[in-house]
Write an enzyme that holds these catalytic residues in place. Structure first.
Site, PDB file in Angstrom:
ATOM      1  N   ASP A 191       0.691  -1.142  -0.092  1.00 54.29           N
ATOM      2  CA  ASP A 191      -0.207   0.118  -0.112  1.00 54.29           C
ATOM      3  C   ASP A 191       0.898   1.123  -0.053  1.00 54.29           C
ATOM      4  O   ASP A 191       2.061   1.233  -0.179  1.00 54.29           O
ATOM      5  CB  ASP A 191      -0.887  -0.064   1.247  1.00 54.29           C
ATOM      6  CG  ASP A 191      -2.247   0.289   0.988  1.00 54.29           C
ATOM      7  OD1 ASP A 191      -2.470   1.320   0.048  1.00 54.29           O
ATOM      8  OD2 ASP A 191      -3.339   0.187   1.562  1.00 54.29           O
ATOM      9  N   GLU A 228      -1.039   1.854  -5.116  1.00 54.56           N
ATOM     10  CA  GLU A 228      -0.825   3.241  -5.051  1.00 54.56           C
ATOM     11  C   GLU A 228      -1.945   4.017  -5.500  1.00 54.56           C
ATOM     12  O   GLU A 228      -1.778   5.002  -5.819  1.00 54.56           O
ATOM     13  CB  GLU A 228       0.591   3.517  -5.333  1.00 54.56           C
ATOM     14  CG  GLU A 228       0.887   3.296  -6.872  1.00 54.56           C
ATOM     15  CD  GLU A 228       0.367   3.960  -7.742  1.00 54.56           C
ATOM     16  OE1 GLU A 228      -0.692   3.602  -8.269  1.00 54.56           O
ATOM     17  OE2 GLU A 228       0.987   5.047  -8.283  1.00 54.56           O
ATOM     18  N   TRP A 229      -3.162   3.053  -5.795  1.00 51.42           N
ATOM     19  CA  TRP A 229      -4.202   3.778  -6.169  1.00 51.42           C
ATOM     20  C   TRP A 229      -4.236   4.564  -7.497  1.00 51.42           C
ATOM     21  O   TRP A 229      -5.120   5.487  -7.677  1.00 51.42           O
ATOM     22  CB  TRP A 229      -4.803   4.806  -5.012  1.00 51.42           C
ATOM     23  CG  TRP A 229      -4.386   4.195  -3.522  1.00 51.42           C
ATOM     24  CD1 TRP A 229      -4.897   3.166  -3.142  1.00 51.42           C
ATOM     25  CD2 TRP A 229      -3.884   4.879  -2.404  1.00 51.42           C
ATOM     26  NE1 TRP A 229      -4.443   2.785  -1.933  1.00 51.42           N
ATOM     27  CE2 TRP A 229      -3.903   4.139  -1.653  1.00 51.42           C
ATOM     28  CE3 TRP A 229      -3.280   6.273  -2.392  1.00 51.42           C
ATOM     29  CZ2 TRP A 229      -3.335   4.511  -0.136  1.00 51.42           C
ATOM     30  CZ3 TRP A 229      -2.644   6.696  -1.291  1.00 51.42           C
ATOM     31  CH2 TRP A 229      -2.702   5.561  -0.324  1.00 51.42           C
ATOM     32  N   GLY A 230      -3.449   4.332  -8.450  1.00 53.75           N
ATOM     33  CA  GLY A 230      -3.156   4.849  -9.527  1.00 53.75           C
ATOM     34  C   GLY A 230      -2.475   6.397  -9.845  1.00 53.75           C
ATOM     35  O   GLY A 230      -2.588   6.843 -10.654  1.00 53.75           O
ATOM     36  N   ASP A 250     -10.013   3.410  -3.433  1.00 57.52           N
ATOM     37  CA  ASP A 250     -10.891   2.403  -3.006  1.00 57.52           C
ATOM     38  C   ASP A 250     -12.090   2.030  -3.578  1.00 57.52           C
ATOM     39  O   ASP A 250     -12.830   3.128  -3.578  1.00 57.52           O
ATOM     40  CB  ASP A 250     -10.924   2.506  -1.521  1.00 57.52           C
ATOM     41  CG  ASP A 250      -9.410   2.213  -0.835  1.00 57.52           C
ATOM     42  OD1 ASP A 250      -8.569   2.282  -1.307  1.00 57.52           O
ATOM     43  OD2 ASP A 250      -9.566   1.910   0.458  1.00 57.52           O
TER      44      ASP A 250
END
Ligand code: GLA
Length: 863
Positions: A191, A228-230, A250
């Site tokens: 994460d 890393e959520w893009g 998320d």
């Protein structure tokens, strides 16, 4: 991020004194680590052939063999359990994976998410599994999982702490990778919280490559999932680093979240391939918030996009439907196809998408995805897909198992939010296969009464050869009438020909607003032997009714439709993020409102007024939660006329009041537009609030009380109003001006670690008859606060309590609402609202501000 359930409540009868039970302190959810949304969608430049080739050889080589040749499949606890993870859960899930057959279907990774370790590293610097949650350690769980023929996943973070505040691995990559490998871990989700990053792509590459190198050095094949959520567009650099990378923030179990992620991930197809996959996040199938149709779309589109299939629900209690969706072998085969190609978007307009995924055996999976709110017929000429030219095609619907044939156009009438997935191949002998016949329809919103609405239907024959004796019938709810006003039968319908029919639909007076199904069935004969065939569609019709007389808070009037740029429109709170109910109290230029609609532009909210309303008065402004200074414009439309507009409103500005004359209008539309590049109304982060909107209908006077009426019980204008705490753990209270929603003051409460009940015993019984809800406003710096309310009633001071778990982001605020009908009393006690002897609220989370403890009446009754 999400809370993990509301605190349990305890109901105990007490005589006289107020030594009250301690409330169960709910598990404190982790701090919000909601990744900032990627504001700008990058231009997608497909990687060069050279880089794709090198990816195929380098990617995911662990011990020489390619890892995640097909997208990883398994389970992760986060979506359903948040921090509430344990050895028992992981072992029991492994058991169910095997016993249910899901493991045999391919789900083999059992992945532990955040919160598995202690908050401190051990004396040797190593991460330490929480001994309460994992008495056998991670190694023990790995043994168990491996013993079942499954694999174990763990979670770490490329920062100083994980999102929930446990130790991160930045700077400890070697040791942590070694530790996980020693334990027998097979998969790492890595994460991005507390990342100390300067935000450059180089920094992301550095942090994520450091762990990749450390994993490689362990010599153990460990699938590496970059999370890393893009943010740094990992699809551009992470091939050869990880086997998968999250492309977005998320997921949440709601339709806007699903729709947004699909729209974001679909164009990234060129970047995926064996050993390097786009990850649109773990699945929400089985969790409350999505309809069955939406859950099938979730599974369908994840498979079409060759996404990792990580089950995100409690498998131990999952329904048969949930198991059947996750377990659909044909859809899994599309996801896992060894060609390893992410489906490409063939067309995408007005919410209707066609996606084409070539498969190893030469078939193509074709998805027809309807992101709109009504039934739609979606079609694609086979020549526009990668299918080779043929005189006919065979379509196998992977959800119904039904096979049909078409001559040249692949088509289906797809329900709102639904997806039809066909496995398609050329067909040389179509004669024995039923033709594909689609039944499409269009229907306006229905208003009960004599006028009726027009329904139009279109039956189209896509098969090779004509169909005959066509007859279309409609089935509506009891008491309704649906009458054809043009021909609904045909002797013959040729290939690619259509029959259009119009109908009048009458809904009886008094029908309650809501959704009602209308079924349409086409029956016909096909083929040389005139076999009987049929095709059916269902339209979900919307019945609307006008608001009742009087003045009312618009946020309590049901909207007919709404669209919003980020997650769902929120009621009585700001937009927050992608999730449902994840905003704060609406706050504009420091003014806090407890009523209103929280949107992110562009947005549109539509109400039916039926010509009965006269006025809407509302404040508007950019919420103080906005993190950029992009202005938005607010416009109120009465039917097709803009009757009030704000002009561009900037962040930080004081609220503006709009007054709109709605006389005679059938429809009210509240529209926010952003000011994104190109002036197309797209925007970023301009959280646009309609604050305290009040609608007047049916001859309401300007001085009529606004419904639902509220009666303030405690608003702390004269100090702490003699509030005390209930249990010996204590706490302290002071009057404060830092947060208030009624008058100029509120109450600041310092709570003990485990929380306490705060409130007041009343010398005289208070009569709250007619109260529908008890409420108070809360603001807290902490990440978890229970919002519970208790009352003591009657001569024996019986203690009744209940309330909703109200999880708050740090530094956020909300109204805690408790429906009176949800308050529970001890056995034998009835909640006599005319005899309220004490009012209490439960607070934890340290430094908490509250205000305006109040009683809300049922609509139409006086406070
Ligand atoms: C981030 C991730 C989630 C989950 C949580 C755990 O928000 O994106 O998938 O792992 O952290 O805290």
């Amino acid at each position: 991020m999400r809370g993990s359930g509301r605190g349990a409540f305890i109901a105990v009868a007490l005589a006289g004194a107020i030594s009250l039970p301690g409330a169960a302190v709910a598990a404190v959810p982790p701090p919000a680590a909601v990744p900032p949304p990627t504001a700008v969608r990058p231009a997608v430049v497909p990687p060069s052939a050279a880089s794709r080739a090198s990816a195929a050889t380098e990617a995911g080589t662990g011990g020489g063999r390619m890892l995640a040749r097909t997208p990883p499949m398994g389970f992760n606890n986060w979506n359903a359990f948040g921090c509430d993870v344990s050895e028992t859960l992981i072992k029991e899930t492994a058991d169910v994976l095997v016993s249910s057959g899901l493991a045999a279907a391919g789900y083999k990774y059992v992945n532990i998410d955040d919160c598995w370790s202690l908050r401190d590293r051990g004396p040797d610097g190593r991460l330490v599994p929480d001994p309460v949650k994992f008495p056998s350690g991670i190694a023990g769980v790995a043994d168990y999982v491996h013993g079942k023929g499954l694999k174990l996943g763990i979670y770490g973070d490329a920062g100083t702490k994980t999102c929930a505040g446990y130790p991160g691995s930045l700077g400890s990559e070697e040791l942590d990778a070694r530790t996980w490998a020693d334990w027998g871990v097979d998969y790492l989700k890595y994460d991005n919280c507390y990342n100390q990053s300067d935000g450059t792509r180089e920094d992301f590459i550095r942090r994520y490559t450091a762990m990749k190198a450390a994993l490689d050095r362990t010599g153990r094949p460990i699938v590496y999932a970059i999370c890393e959520w893009g943010q740094s567009q990992p699809w551009l650099w992470a091939t050869g680093v990880g086997q998968l990378w999250r492309v977005s923030g998320d997921i949440s179990p709601n339709w806007p979240s699903l729709r947004t992620i699909i729209a974001h991930n679909a164009p990234l197809a060129p970047y995926a391939g064996p050993g390097h996959w786009n990850d649109p996040d773990m699945m929400e199938i089985g969790n409350p918030g999505l309809t069955e149709t939406e859950q099938r779309t979730h599974m369908s589109m994840w498979a079409m996009m060759a996404a990792p299939l990580l089950i995100g629900t409690d498998l131990r209690t999952a329904s048969a439907t949930t198991m059947a969706i996750y377990g659909n072998r044909e859809i899994i085969a599309i996801d896992q196809d060894r060609l390893g190609v992410q489906g490409a978007v063939v067309s995408d307009s007005d919410g209707l998408m066609v996606m084409d995924k070539p498969l190893a055996n030469g078939d193509h999976a074709i998805a027809l995805y309807n992101a709109t709110d009504s039934l739609a017929t979606i079609s694609v000429p086979a020549v526009d897909t990668g299918l080779r030219r043929a005189g006919a095609y065979r379509l196998r619907d992977v959800w119904t198992g039904r096979a049909t044939q078409v001559r040249s156009t692949i088509s289906a009438a797809v329900p709102a939010h639904g997806t039809v997935v066909y496995r398609v191949r050329p067909l040389s002998h179509p004669a024995g296969v039923a033709p594909a016949v689609t039944v499409g329809a269009n229907l306006a919103t229905l208003i009960p009464g004599p006028t009726g609405a027009t329904l139009t239907t279109t039956v189209t024959n896509r098969g090779v050869g004509a169909i005959s004796r066509l007859r279309l019938t409609a089935r509506a709810p009891e008491g309704w009438t649906v009458t054809a006003t043009s021909a609904s039968t045909r002797r013959r319908l040729d290939t690619d020909a259509s029959m259009d029919t119009t109908w009048t639909v009458l809904v009886p007076e008094g029908t309650v607003a809501g959704s009602y199904p209308i079924g349409l069935t086409a029956s016909y004969a096909w083929g040389p032997r005139r076999r009987a065939g049929s095709s059916a569609s269902e339209i979900v019709s919307t019945v609307v009714t006008a608001p009742g007389d009087g003045r009312r808070h618009l946020s309590t009037v049901p909207a007919v439709t709404s669209t919003n740029a980020r997650g769902p429109v929120e009621f009585d709170q700001s937009n927050g993020g992608e999730g449902d109910r994840d905003g704060s109290l609406i706050t504009i230029g420091g003014t806090v409102y407890t009523r209103g609609l929280g949107t992110t532009a562009p947005s549109e909210i539509v109400y039916y007024l039926g010509g009965r309303c006269s006025r809407l008065v509302t404040d508007v402004g950019i919420d103080d939660e906005a993190t950029t200074t992009i202005p938005a414009t607010f416009t109120i439309h009465a039917d097709d006329t803009a009757v009030a507009t704000s002009g561009p409103v900037s962040a930080g500005a004081a609220p503006t009041t709009l007054t709109a004359d709605l006389t005679g209008a059938s429809w009210l539309r509240l529209v926010t537009t952003g000011s994104g590049a190109g002036g197309d109304g797209t925007t970023t982060n301009d959280h646009a609030d309609w604050a305290a909107p009040v609608l007047s209908c049916g001859g309401a006077g300007p001085d009529d009380a606004v419904q639902p009426a509220e009666r303030a019980l405690f608003s702390f204008e004269s100090g702490t109003e003699d509030w005390v705490f209930a249990n010996p753990e204590g706490g302290s209270m002071t009057q404060s001006t830092a947060f208030h929603t009624e008058g100029g003051h509120g109450l600041r409460v310092l709570t003990p670690a485990s929380g306490n009940w705060f409130g007041k015993a009343l010398a005289e019984p208070l009569d709250l008859t007619g109260t529908a809800r008890l409420k108070f406003d809360v603001k807290t710096a902490a990440t978890g606060t229970t919002g519970e309310i208790a009352v003591q009633v009657g001569a024996d001071w019986s203690w009744c309590q209940g309330g909703r778990w109200a999880w708050t982001n740090p530094n956020s605020s909300r109204t805690v609402v408790e429906d009176v009908e949800d308050i529970e009393c001890p056995a034998g006690i009835t909640l006599d609202l005319s005899q309220v002897r004490a009012v209490w609220v439960f607070l934890n989370g340290g430094d908490v501000h509250i205000d305006n403890v109040r009683a809300e009446s049922a609509v139409g009754t006086a406070p």
